[in-house]
Motif scaffolding. Structure first.
Motif, PDB file in Angstrom:
ATOM      1  N   THR A 109      15.631  53.182  -2.595  1.00  0.00           N
ATOM      2  CA  THR A 109      16.652  53.295  -3.797  1.00  0.00           C
ATOM      3  C   THR A 109      17.833  54.147  -3.398  1.00  0.00           C
ATOM      4  O   THR A 109      17.483  55.401  -2.766  1.00  0.00           O
ATOM      5  CB  THR A 109      15.762  54.007  -5.118  1.00  0.00           C
ATOM      6  OG1 THR A 109      14.692  53.291  -5.542  1.00  0.00           O
ATOM      7  CG2 THR A 109      17.008  54.236  -6.211  1.00  0.00           C
TER       8      THR A 109
ATOM      9  N   VAL B  48      19.519  57.927   0.063  1.00  0.00           N
ATOM     10  CA  VAL B  48      18.174  56.739  -0.037  1.00  0.00           C
ATOM     11  C   VAL B  48      16.989  57.345   0.035  1.00  0.00           C
ATOM     12  O   VAL B  48      16.521  57.910   1.296  1.00  0.00           O
ATOM     13  CB  VAL B  48      18.601  55.649   1.177  1.00  0.00           C
ATOM     14  CG1 VAL B  48      17.685  54.612   0.939  1.00  0.00           C
ATOM     15  CG2 VAL B  48      19.892  55.030   0.947  1.00  0.00           C
TER      16      VAL B  48
ATOM     17  N   SER C 238      11.577  54.935  -1.185  1.00  0.00           N
ATOM     18  CA  SER C 238      11.408  53.696  -1.579  1.00  0.00           C
ATOM     19  C   SER C 238      12.662  52.656  -1.617  1.00  0.00           C
ATOM     20  O   SER C 238      12.484  51.493  -1.787  1.00  0.00           O
ATOM     21  CB  SER C 238      11.251  53.700  -3.328  1.00  0.00           C
ATOM     22  OG  SER C 238      12.299  54.214  -3.693  1.00  0.00           O
TER      23      SER C 238
ATOM     24  N   GLY D  99      11.048  57.138  -5.215  1.00  0.00           N
ATOM     25  CA  GLY D  99      10.932  56.136  -6.298  1.00  0.00           C
ATOM     26  C   GLY D  99      10.873  56.759  -7.710  1.00  0.00           C
ATOM     27  O   GLY D  99      11.419  56.236  -8.669  1.00  0.00           O
TER      28      GLY D  99
ATOM     29  N   TRP E 208      25.087  49.140 -10.654  1.00  0.00           N
ATOM     30  CA  TRP E 208      24.926  50.721 -10.917  1.00  0.00           C
ATOM     31  C   TRP E 208      24.844  51.084 -12.106  1.00  0.00           C
ATOM     32  O   TRP E 208      25.007  50.642 -13.157  1.00  0.00           O
ATOM     33  CB  TRP E 208      26.258  51.334 -10.236  1.00  0.00           C
ATOM     34  CG  TRP E 208      26.484  51.291  -8.750  1.00  0.00           C
ATOM     35  CD1 TRP E 208      27.236  50.376  -8.256  1.00  0.00           C
ATOM     36  CD2 TRP E 208      26.218  52.180  -7.831  1.00  0.00           C
ATOM     37  NE1 TRP E 208      27.147  50.803  -6.957  1.00  0.00           N
ATOM     38  CE2 TRP E 208      26.346  52.124  -6.696  1.00  0.00           C
ATOM     39  CE3 TRP E 208      25.217  53.631  -7.974  1.00  0.00           C
ATOM     40  CZ2 TRP E 208      26.069  52.611  -5.532  1.00  0.00           C
ATOM     41  CZ3 TRP E 208      24.920  54.200  -6.756  1.00  0.00           C
ATOM     42  CH2 TRP E 208      25.466  53.619  -5.681  1.00  0.00           C
TER      43      TRP E 208
ATOM     44  N   THR F 132      22.397  55.223 -10.070  1.00  0.00           N
ATOM     45  CA  THR F 132      21.562  54.636  -9.131  1.00  0.00           C
ATOM     46  C   THR F 132      21.789  53.177  -9.007  1.00  0.00           C
ATOM     47  O   THR F 132      22.126  52.630 -10.095  1.00  0.00           O
ATOM     48  CB  THR F 132      20.063  54.777  -9.533  1.00  0.00           C
ATOM     49  OG1 THR F 132      19.754  56.233  -9.524  1.00  0.00           O
ATOM     50  CG2 THR F 132      19.231  54.172  -8.712  1.00  0.00           C
TER      51      THR F 132
ATOM     52  N   GLY G  50      20.586  49.460  -8.826  1.00  0.00           N
ATOM     53  CA  GLY G  50      19.659  48.667  -9.375  1.00  0.00           C
ATOM     54  C   GLY G  50      19.281  47.686  -8.396  1.00  0.00           C
ATOM     55  O   GLY G  50      20.163  47.380  -7.511  1.00  0.00           O
ATOM     56  N   THR G  51      18.241  46.853  -8.591  1.00  0.00           N
ATOM     57  CA  THR G  51      17.707  46.004  -7.754  1.00  0.00           C
ATOM     58  C   THR G  51      18.656  44.654  -7.698  1.00  0.00           C
ATOM     59  O   THR G  51      18.614  43.928  -6.834  1.00  0.00           O
ATOM     60  CB  THR G  51      16.272  45.544  -8.166  1.00  0.00           C
ATOM     61  OG1 THR G  51      16.037  45.134  -9.556  1.00  0.00           O
ATOM     62  CG2 THR G  51      15.227  46.601  -7.818  1.00  0.00           C
TER      63      THR G  51
ATOM     64  N   SER H 237      20.850  56.520  -4.378  1.00  0.00           N
ATOM     65  CA  SER H 237      21.702  57.196  -5.627  1.00  0.00           C
ATOM     66  C   SER H 237      22.685  58.040  -5.070  1.00  0.00           C
ATOM     67  O   SER H 237      22.690  58.383  -3.905  1.00  0.00           O
ATOM     68  CB  SER H 237      20.508  57.961  -6.187  1.00  0.00           C
ATOM     69  OG  SER H 237      19.374  57.519  -6.695  1.00  0.00           O
TER      70      SER H 237
END
Length: 698
Positions: free
Chosen positions: A488, A483, A486, A555, A511, A504, A506-507, A490
């Motif tokens: 995120t 992580v 930011s 990020g 994935w 990754t 996503g928000t 992955s």
């Protein structure tokens, strides 16, 4: 004829490890495999070529050792000596039970002779005698490892199998926990050629049954097995000996080289797949001890940097020399077939196989994590399911577990990371069978806590990169995750194309598809971590050097191409942790096994620091001052802090699977390892040197 005991069918779900009629189980109520119907006369063959069961010369009841025990399932005699040793010898010397199962007779062309020059006369072919000679060589090698006397005596007996035939069971006299089981199916007699009458041909449906090839001195009578009967036979042996740890070769070896072909013997691959299916069947039975699985790299290991220093290599080759019967004038075993495999005598190192040992899975060192509340969580794979141990915060708190989460078919080796909100996420791969054994594939999966410190949600499939996990290219590394600053998340892994791939989250909770990050001819498992600024650093080995990808900023996407670190070859396994403003990477030096430590602040490493541990192998767990790994003896050990020269303190008795893991715990550090008995062991620094290793839960 004895009546059969009541049977029950274990029909497993498609999304589980095994499914459908392909693996209808032959289980009796209570979890033990059915006792076979037995005739009053030996050697009778039933219609269709399937052997009638014969009276057992030993008890056919299950063996229930008081401590951990090991089973090895291999294609040929010598697979253990070349690819699993020194682990095999360490288990033999530990005094704990070990059973080695040889699926084929290893008859090859039946010529028991060293390589000869072209046109030179060769001895006549005799497959039965050659198979017997190989058995004699294994008996001598095991006796030498266990007692120091290659001529120690064995008791040979007939063992009924759950597949309806019989196998030979050998027990080392005076050592009732040391067993050899000879199933004696025909081998392929070709490394990769299309031989329908083989394990691969049986698996793929090219033949309906595979016949036996019996050694000249065996008490077993001829038989033939369907693919279901092979699975039942192996599952029945597992049920009888009830191991807590199972070793096989790699069921999904990599495709490599110019022609992108599998560089391993087809019997290695398919004996391991039959073992996978048998373990999945056994895992569904009741009241068995938890078991872990370790897979080993076969022929490929000879083309990679050497694991051991010369003394350890020579010691491994010495055992092979006993098996190879280097002096054919010394008939110490008093057998007309001979006392070993003379084909091997011209090169007891094989193709650099005596120089190394490699695990194809369980190399992750991130499976121990600290929760948001400073509790500790450990993750492993037992019974082909995710096993979870938990320790509440506080020095006096005790461990609980293992709790086995729903979801079958998990491959050995998982990684874990903590999300920004404090939840933990676990990543692994699983093998899926469909209605037939040939419906075989692998995929990446993830499970995430529903709340910090809370239960885990269901496994979620992340699929697999292109040309990976399906269509004959099943090679996938253990995933690694990180992580960034930011927030995120992955996940990264090496695919069947030997490149690195990333997905990754996503928000919106979806994935991304797998994206290639490049790299060429990658080997082993990659490792990812973050530095103090939140940038992700990713590392992966080739046979020649170490590659790295460094995130420019939290990020931002990782570079589409790897950077060559210029570091020398390593034994193809890595560990990494945050260290100040950089990332510290640990690897083992080729040809010695010594642990090297380098610091990265970008893509350029510092000079390496040698931490010793000559001829140790496997990855190390590291956190703060605590570094722990496997010594040349196979036991857990920790690096002594503050010593004027690298010094390792070995536990001396705990043999373990995979690699240890370590985390920072306040001002201290904690490390853990999963023993071959299925128990979690742990140590902590507690303001000074690491405490003695102890079981985490009872």
């Amino acid at each position: 004829m004895k009546p059969r005991l009541p049977l029950r069918s274990a029909l497993l779900s498609r999304r589980g490890a095994v499914a459908g009629s392909a693996l209808a189980a032959v289980l009796v109520a209570g979890g033990a495999f059915a006792e076979l119907a037995m005739s009053d006369t030996e050697g009778a063959t039933s219609p269709g070529g399937r052997a009638a069961a014969v009276p057992a010369s030993v008890s056919s009841g299950p063996v229930r050792p008081a401590s951990g025990s090991v089973m090895q399932i291999m294609a040929h005699p010598d697979d253990d000596l070349f690819f699993m040793n020194p682990d095999t010898g360490q288990s033999l010397r530990s005094g704990r039970p070990i059973t080695s199962v040889y699926v084929t007779a290893g008859e090859s062309d039946g010529v028991n002779s060293p390589s000869t020059r072209k046109g030179a006369p060769r001895p006549p072919s005799d497959r039965a005698k050659y198979s017997e000679a190989r058995q004699n060589g294994i008996r001598g090698a095991y006796a030498q490892m266990a007692t120091g006397d290659r001529g120690a005596k064995w008791t040979r007996a007939v063992l009924p199998t759950a597949g309806g035939g019989t196998a030979e069971l050998d027990t080392l006299d005076g050592h009732p926990g040391i067993h050899l089981v000879w199933v004696q199916l025909r081998e392929a007699e070709t490394i990769s050629g299309n031989q329908p009458h083989s394990l691969r041909g049986l698996w793929n449906g090219q033949v309906a049954t595979l016949t036996s090839q019996l050694a000249s001195g065996t008490p077993v009578r001829p038989f033939a097995y369907t693919k279901e009967q092979v699975v039942e036979t192996l599952a029945g042996l597992i049920e009888k000996f009830r191991p807590t740890h199972v070793r096989t070769l790699d069921p999904t070896p990599a495709r490599a080289g110019k022609f992108h072909k599998i560089i391993d013997h087809q019997d290695h691959t398919y004996s391991a797949r039959f073992a996978q299916a048998a373990l999945a069947l056994y895992a569904k039975s009741a009241n068995h001890p938890h078991f872990s699985v370790q897979n080993y790299v076969g022929y490929n290991t000879g083309f990679l940097p050497h694991t051991f220093a010369k003394p350890a290599t020579d010691a491994k080759a010495d055992i092979v020399k006993t098996y190879a019967w280097m002096n054919p004038k010394d008939n110490y075993c008093a057998s007309a077939a001979g006392c070993g495999d003379r084909k091997v005598s011209s090169n007891p190192h094989g193709t650099n196989w005596a120089e190394s040992i490699r695990y194809s899975r369980t190399n992750s060192t991130s499976w121990l994590q600290q929760g948001k509340d400073d509790s500790l969580w450990a993750f492993g794979v037992l019974d082909q399911r995710l096993a979870v141990w938990h320790k509440a915060p506080g020095a006096d708190a005790t461990w609980s577990g293992p709790e086995l989460l729903p979801g079958d078919g998990m491959d050995s080796g998982v990684s874990a990371t903590r999300l920004p909100d404090g939840r933990l996420a676990v990543f692994g791969t699983r093998t899926l069978f469909g209605a037939q054994l040939t419906d075989y594939r692998r995929e990446v999966v993830a499970a995430v806590q529903t709340s910090p410190g809370g239960p885990f949600g269901a496994w979620r499939s992340l699929g697999s990169p292109d040309r990976s996990g399906v269509d004959g290219v099943f090679d996938l590394s253990t995933p690694t995750a990180a992580v960034d600053g930011s927030g995120t998340l992955s996940v990264f892994l090496r695919g069947g194309d030997l490149q690195l791939h990333a997905a990754t989250l996503g928000t919106k909770g979806d994935w991304t598809p797998w994206a290639a990050l490049g790299g060429t001819n990658l080997v082993g498992d990659p490792v990812a971590t973050t530095d103090a600024t939140g940038r992700v650093h990713l590392f992966s080995s080739t046979a020649k050097t170490l590659l790295t990808w460094a995130q420019p900023a939290p990020g931002a996407p990782l570079p589409a191409r790897a950077s060559d670190t210029g570091l020398p070859p390593n034994t193809t396994g890595l560990s990494a942790r945050q260290d100040g403003n950089g990332v510290r990477v640990y690897y083992r030096q080729a040809n010695s096994g010594n642990i090297q430590s380098v610091l990265f602040s970008g893509t350029t490493p510092s000079a390496a620091t040698d931490l010793g541990d000559t001829s140790g192998y496997g990855m190390v767990g590291a956190a703060g001052p605590l570094v722990t790994g496997r010594t040349a003896s196979g036991a857990l050990a920790t690096l002594e802090p503050g010593a004027p020269a690298p010094a390792w303190k070995s536990d001396g008795s705990i043999l373990f699977t995979g690699a240890p893991a370590a985390v920072q715990d306040g001002n201290d550090a904690v490390a853990a390892a999963i023993g071959l008995d299925g128990r979690l062991y742990w140590t902590r620094t507690a303001g000074g040197p690491a405490a003695p290793w102890q079981p985490a839960a009872h």
